[in-house]
Scaffold this motif. Sequence first.
Motif, PDB file in Angstrom:
ATOM      1  N   PHE A  78       0.843  -1.197   0.000  1.00 28.96           N
ATOM      2  CA  PHE A  78       0.000   0.000   0.000  1.00 28.96           C
ATOM      3  C   PHE A  78       0.872   1.239   0.000  1.00 28.96           C
ATOM      4  N   SER A  79       0.290   2.332  -0.456  1.00 24.60           N
ATOM      5  CA  SER A  79       1.000   3.596  -0.554  1.00 24.60           C
ATOM      6  C   SER A  79       0.053   4.721  -0.167  1.00 24.60           C
ATOM      7  N   ILE A  80       0.566   5.705   0.578  1.00 26.42           N
ATOM      8  CA  ILE A  80      -0.235   6.879   0.886  1.00 26.42           C
ATOM      9  C   ILE A  80       0.444   8.107   0.298  1.00 26.42           C
ATOM     10  N   GLU A  81      -0.378   9.045  -0.165  1.00 22.38           N
ATOM     11  CA  GLU A  81       0.117  10.324  -0.655  1.00 22.38           C
ATOM     12  C   GLU A  81      -0.673  11.404   0.066  1.00 22.38           C
ATOM     13  N   THR A  82       0.017  12.214   0.853  1.00 27.72           N
ATOM     14  CA  THR A  82      -0.656  13.244   1.626  1.00 27.72           C
ATOM     15  C   THR A  82      -1.020  14.438   0.747  1.00 27.72           C
ATOM     16  N   ALA A  83      -1.926  15.261   1.238  1.00 26.77           N
ATOM     17  CA  ALA A  83      -2.331  16.467   0.516  1.00 26.77           C
ATOM     18  C   ALA A  83      -1.203  17.487   0.541  1.00 26.77           C
ATOM     19  N   GLY A  84      -1.124  18.300  -0.501  1.00 28.22           N
ATOM     20  CA  GLY A  84      -0.093  19.329  -0.585  1.00 28.22           C
ATOM     21  C   GLY A  84      -0.698  20.717  -0.628  1.00 28.22           C
ATOM     22  N   THR A  85       0.121  21.688  -0.969  1.00 24.44           N
ATOM     23  CA  THR A  85      -0.324  23.080  -1.027  1.00 24.44           C
ATOM     24  C   THR A  85      -1.284  23.307  -2.192  1.00 24.44           C
ATOM     25  N   PHE A  86      -0.921  22.822  -3.366  1.00 25.63           N
ATOM     26  CA  PHE A  86      -1.754  23.046  -4.546  1.00 25.63           C
ATOM     27  C   PHE A  86      -2.642  21.848  -4.860  1.00 25.63           C
ATOM     28  N   ASP A  87      -2.170  20.649  -4.565  1.00 23.56           N
ATOM     29  CA  ASP A  87      -2.969  19.435  -4.735  1.00 23.56           C
ATOM     30  C   ASP A  87      -3.552  19.097  -3.369  1.00 23.56           C
ATOM     31  N   MET A  88      -4.794  19.493  -3.147  1.00 21.13           N
ATOM     32  CA  MET A  88      -5.412  19.377  -1.826  1.00 21.13           C
ATOM     33  C   MET A  88      -5.952  17.984  -1.513  1.00 21.13           C
ATOM     34  N   ASP A  89      -5.860  17.065  -2.454  1.00 19.52           N
ATOM     35  CA  ASP A  89      -6.390  15.727  -2.226  1.00 19.52           C
ATOM     36  C   ASP A  89      -5.288  14.771  -1.807  1.00 19.52           C
ATOM     37  N   ALA A  90      -5.647  13.795  -0.988  1.00 16.80           N
ATOM     38  CA  ALA A  90      -4.734  12.745  -0.547  1.00 16.80           C
ATOM     39  C   ALA A  90      -5.182  11.441  -1.203  1.00 16.80           C
ATOM     40  N   GLU A  91      -4.253  10.485  -1.302  1.00 16.38           N
ATOM     41  CA  GLU A  91      -4.574   9.220  -1.972  1.00 16.38           C
ATOM     42  C   GLU A  91      -4.041   8.035  -1.183  1.00 16.38           C
ATOM     43  N   LEU A  92      -4.774   6.943  -1.279  1.00 13.71           N
ATOM     44  CA  LEU A  92      -4.368   5.671  -0.698  1.00 13.71           C
ATOM     45  C   LEU A  92      -4.450   4.638  -1.806  1.00 13.71           C
ATOM     46  N   ASP A  93      -3.309   4.047  -2.164  1.00 17.48           N
ATOM     47  CA  ASP A  93      -3.268   2.976  -3.166  1.00 17.48           C
ATOM     48  C   ASP A  93      -3.087   1.657  -2.439  1.00 17.48           C
ATOM     49  N   LEU A  94      -3.890   0.673  -2.813  1.00 20.54           N
ATOM     50  CA  LEU A  94      -3.842  -0.650  -2.204  1.00 20.54           C
ATOM     51  C   LEU A  94      -3.682  -1.694  -3.303  1.00 20.54           C
ATOM     52  N   TRP A  95      -2.685  -2.565  -3.167  1.00 20.70           N
ATOM     53  CA  TRP A  95      -2.479  -3.644  -4.124  1.00 20.70           C
ATOM     54  C   TRP A  95      -3.005  -4.924  -3.494  1.00 20.70           C
ATOM     55  N   PHE A  96      -4.049  -5.490  -4.118  1.00 18.97           N
ATOM     56  CA  PHE A  96      -4.682  -6.702  -3.608  1.00 18.97           C
ATOM     57  C   PHE A  96      -4.273  -7.912  -4.432  1.00 18.97           C
ATOM     58  N   SER A  97      -3.948  -8.983  -3.759  1.00 20.10           N
ATOM     59  CA  SER A  97      -3.559 -10.229  -4.393  1.00 20.10           C
ATOM     60  C   SER A  97      -4.683 -10.725  -5.301  1.00 20.10           C
ATOM     61  N   GLY A  98      -4.378 -10.904  -6.577  1.00 21.46           N
ATOM     62  CA  GLY A  98      -5.333 -11.445  -7.530  1.00 21.46           C
ATOM     63  C   GLY A  98      -6.360 -10.456  -8.045  1.00 21.46           C
ATOM     64  N   LEU A  99      -6.378  -9.239  -7.517  1.00 22.17           N
ATOM     65  CA  LEU A  99      -7.381  -8.252  -7.928  1.00 22.17           C
ATOM     66  C   LEU A  99      -6.789  -7.056  -8.653  1.00 22.17           C
ATOM     67  N   GLY A 100      -5.672  -6.574  -8.177  1.00 23.58           N
ATOM     68  CA  GLY A 100      -5.072  -5.385  -8.768  1.00 23.58           C
ATOM     69  C   GLY A 100      -5.032  -4.229  -7.790  1.00 23.58           C
ATOM     70  N   VAL A 101      -4.939  -3.035  -8.341  1.00 22.81           N
ATOM     71  CA  VAL A 101      -4.781  -1.824  -7.530  1.00 22.81           C
ATOM     72  C   VAL A 101      -6.118  -1.127  -7.340  1.00 22.81           C
ATOM     73  N   VAL A 102      -6.362  -0.694  -6.130  1.00 20.33           N
ATOM     74  CA  VAL A 102      -7.515   0.137  -5.815  1.00 20.33           C
ATOM     75  C   VAL A 102      -6.972   1.456  -5.291  1.00 20.33           C
ATOM     76  N   ARG A 103      -7.420   2.550  -5.880  1.00 21.31           N
ATOM     77  CA  ARG A 103      -7.011   3.880  -5.406  1.00 21.31           C
ATOM     78  C   ARG A 103      -8.225   4.565  -4.802  1.00 21.31           C
ATOM     79  N   LEU A 104      -8.060   4.988  -3.557  1.00 21.34           N
ATOM     80  CA  LEU A 104      -9.082   5.774  -2.882  1.00 21.34           C
ATOM     81  C   LEU A 104      -8.556   7.191  -2.768  1.00 21.34           C
ATOM     82  N   GLU A 105      -9.338   8.159  -3.241  1.00 21.06           N
ATOM     83  CA  GLU A 105      -8.934   9.559  -3.195  1.00 21.06           C
ATOM     84  C   GLU A 105      -9.748  10.270  -2.121  1.00 21.06           C
ATOM     85  N   PHE A 106      -9.050  11.049  -1.309  1.00 21.68           N
ATOM     86  CA  PHE A 106      -9.656  11.708  -0.166  1.00 21.68           C
ATOM     87  C   PHE A 106      -9.532  13.221  -0.296  1.00 21.68           C
ATOM     88  N   ARG A 107     -10.520  13.920   0.180  1.00 23.65           N
ATOM     89  CA  ARG A 107     -10.457  15.379   0.243  1.00 23.65           C
ATOM     90  C   ARG A 107      -9.364  15.770   1.238  1.00 23.65           C
TER      91      ARG A 107
END
Length: 124
Positions: A78-107
């Motif tokens: 899994f990977s997290i990307e915090t919000a920045g100054t100009f890009d106000m959204d944060a992201e959580l990427d999850l790699w699931f066995s046999g399924l692939g990547v799911v990205r959840l985007e947060f305000r």
Amino acid sequence: MIDFEKASVFKLSPCRPEDIGPQVAPIMIQGEHVVSSFKTVRDFVVFTNKRIIAVNVQGMTGKKKDFTSLPYSKIQAFSIETAGTFDMDAELDLWFSGLGVVRLEFRGSSDVRLLGQMIATYVL
């Protein structure tokens, strides 16, 4: 159902677990409880102590719902990307066995670092 071909799924804002909990309670197992919850206009994601439940509300009335269960035990990375100054959204990427990547985007008001710590607790 979450479309695993497209990484981005939701643009989520924090919400109170007690507002969402009753909608997922019928599919939860004994000993499972809601830890955190996030919502779009209609759809929502619930993080429990066992899994992530993504709920896609369908139809005009919203009575039909698709519940996708993503167990922490199937997360390979899994990977997290915090919000920045100009890009106000944060992201959580999850790699699931046999399924692939799911990205959840947060305000920007969401603290994905806490989600990362929680997921690490259940995965590592």
